[in-house]
Enzyme design. Sequence first.
Site, PDB file in Angstrom:
ATOM      1  N   LYS A  44       0.826  -1.201   0.000  1.00 50.31           N
ATOM      2  CA  LYS A  44       0.000   0.000   0.000  1.00 50.31           C
ATOM      3  C   LYS A  44       0.866   1.259   0.000  1.00 50.31           C
ATOM      4  O   LYS A  44       1.787   1.373   0.810  1.00 50.31           O
ATOM      5  CB  LYS A  44      -0.899  -0.006   1.240  1.00 50.31           C
ATOM      6  CG  LYS A  44      -2.362   0.056   0.903  1.00 50.31           C
ATOM      7  CD  LYS A  44      -3.180   0.034   2.173  1.00 50.31           C
ATOM      8  CE  LYS A  44      -4.638   0.247   1.894  1.00 50.31           C
ATOM      9  NZ  LYS A  44      -5.454   0.161   3.096  1.00 50.31           N
ATOM     10  N   ARG A  96     -19.339   2.920   9.988  1.00 49.97           N
ATOM     11  CA  ARG A  96     -19.993   4.186   9.646  1.00 49.97           C
ATOM     12  C   ARG A  96     -21.275   3.951   8.866  1.00 49.97           C
ATOM     13  O   ARG A  96     -22.156   4.801   8.836  1.00 49.97           O
ATOM     14  CB  ARG A  96     -19.059   5.052   8.780  1.00 49.97           C
ATOM     15  CG  ARG A  96     -17.859   5.613   9.516  1.00 49.97           C
ATOM     16  CD  ARG A  96     -16.802   6.064   8.549  1.00 49.97           C
ATOM     17  NE  ARG A  96     -16.329   4.937   7.765  1.00 49.97           N
ATOM     18  CZ  ARG A  96     -15.210   4.939   7.037  1.00 49.97           C
ATOM     19  NH1 ARG A  96     -14.479   6.033   6.967  1.00 49.97           N
ATOM     20  NH2 ARG A  96     -14.850   3.869   6.372  1.00 49.97           N
ATOM     21  N   SER A 134      -9.766   8.307   6.116  1.00 52.87           N
ATOM     22  CA  SER A 134      -8.400   8.769   5.844  1.00 52.87           C
ATOM     23  C   SER A 134      -8.248   9.102   4.365  1.00 52.87           C
ATOM     24  O   SER A 134      -7.613  10.091   3.999  1.00 52.87           O
ATOM     25  CB  SER A 134      -7.383   7.694   6.240  1.00 52.87           C
ATOM     26  OG  SER A 134      -7.482   7.407   7.610  1.00 52.87           O
TER      27      SER A 134
HETATM   28  O1  PNS Z   1      -8.209   0.294   8.001  1.00 48.15           O
HETATM   29  P1  PNS Z   1      -8.141  -0.846   7.046  1.00 48.15           P
HETATM   30  O2  PNS Z   1      -7.047  -0.625   6.029  1.00 48.15           O
HETATM   31  O3  PNS Z   1      -9.472  -1.135   6.429  1.00 48.15           O
HETATM   32  O4  PNS Z   1      -7.724  -2.148   7.909  1.00 48.15           O
HETATM   33  C1  PNS Z   1      -7.725  -3.436   7.360  1.00 48.15           C
HETATM   34  C2  PNS Z   1      -7.084  -4.448   8.344  1.00 48.15           C
HETATM   35  C3  PNS Z   1      -5.719  -3.973   8.784  1.00 48.15           C
HETATM   36  C4  PNS Z   1      -7.967  -4.603   9.557  1.00 48.15           C
HETATM   37  C5  PNS Z   1      -7.004  -5.809   7.606  1.00 48.15           C
HETATM   38  O5  PNS Z   1      -6.438  -5.616   6.341  1.00 48.15           O
HETATM   39  C6  PNS Z   1      -6.190  -6.853   8.357  1.00 48.15           C
HETATM   40  O6  PNS Z   1      -6.576  -7.302   9.417  1.00 48.15           O
HETATM   41  N1  PNS Z   1      -5.029  -7.243   7.791  1.00 48.15           N
HETATM   42  C7  PNS Z   1      -4.141  -8.202   8.391  1.00 48.15           C
HETATM   43  C8  PNS Z   1      -4.058  -9.487   7.572  1.00 48.15           C
HETATM   44  C9  PNS Z   1      -5.081 -10.516   8.016  1.00 48.15           C
HETATM   45  O7  PNS Z   1      -5.171 -10.868   9.166  1.00 48.15           O
HETATM   46  N2  PNS Z   1      -5.892 -11.012   7.037  1.00 48.15           N
HETATM   47  C10 PNS Z   1      -6.847 -12.063   7.229  1.00 48.15           C
HETATM   48  C11 PNS Z   1      -8.093 -11.685   7.995  1.00 48.15           C
HETATM   49  S1  PNS Z   1      -9.302 -10.881   7.058  1.00 48.15           S
END
Ligand code: PNS
Length: 175
Positions: A44, A96, A134
Site C-alpha cells: 500500500k 460508519r 483517511s
Molecule cells: O483500516 P483498514 O485498512 O481497512 O484495515 C484493514 C485491516 C488492517 C484490519 C485488515 O487488512 C487486516 O486485518 N489485515 C491483516 C491481515 C489478516 O489478518 N488477514 C486475514 C483476515 S481478514
Amino acid sequence: MPSSRIAIFPGSFDPLTNGHLDVIRRTTRLFDRVIVAVLVNQEKRAVFTVDERVAMINEACAGIGEPGQVTGDAFEGLLVHYAARQGACAVVRGLRSGVDFDYERPMALMNAHLAPEIETVCVIGADRLAHISSRLVKEVAGLGGSVEGLLPDAIAQRLVARLRAGKSTRLNSSH
Ligand code: PNS
C-alpha cells in the site's frame, strides 16, 4: 478469565482521523487496554511511514481514557496471530455505514474461523463523523480544502505539510 481485557483496534491509520478517535474513546469504556495497531503493508502506498503513524496515534491518544490505557503499535502478518500474542480477547472495528458492514463481515468471519476465541466488536461511531475517512481527508487536503474538524490539529498540520512537500517534489522532478 484474563485479568485485563485487551482489545486490538487494527487499521492503516494513514493518518488517524477524528472518526478513529471517536471509536477509540468508545472502546476505552469497554476494555481495560486498547492497542491501536497499524498494519505494516508494503504494497500500500502510504503518506506516512508506519513509525510516523504509530507516533501520531500515541500523541493523539495520550489524553484518552486512563493514563496508558491506549497505546499505538505496528503489526505484520495475520491480525489474529498478533492479537493472540498481545493476549487480546477482541478486535474492534468502527462502522460508519452498511458499506463498512459489508467490508467488515467477511473479515470478522475469517478471523473467527482462524481464532474463535477472539471476538470482533463493531463500534458505531458518531453520526456527525460518519463522512470521515483517511482516504477522503487526504484527497481534500491534497486539493487545498480545509480539513478542520476532520482530524487532530497536529496531524492535520503534518498532513498538509507532507502533501505540499510531495507536490513540490513532483513539480520539480517534472522539469
Ligand atoms: O483500516 P483498514 O485498512 O481497512 O484495515 C484493514 C485491516 C488492517 C484490519 C485488515 O487488512 C487486516 O486485518 N489485515 C491483516 C491481515 C489478516 O489478518 N488477514 C486475514 C483476515 S481478514
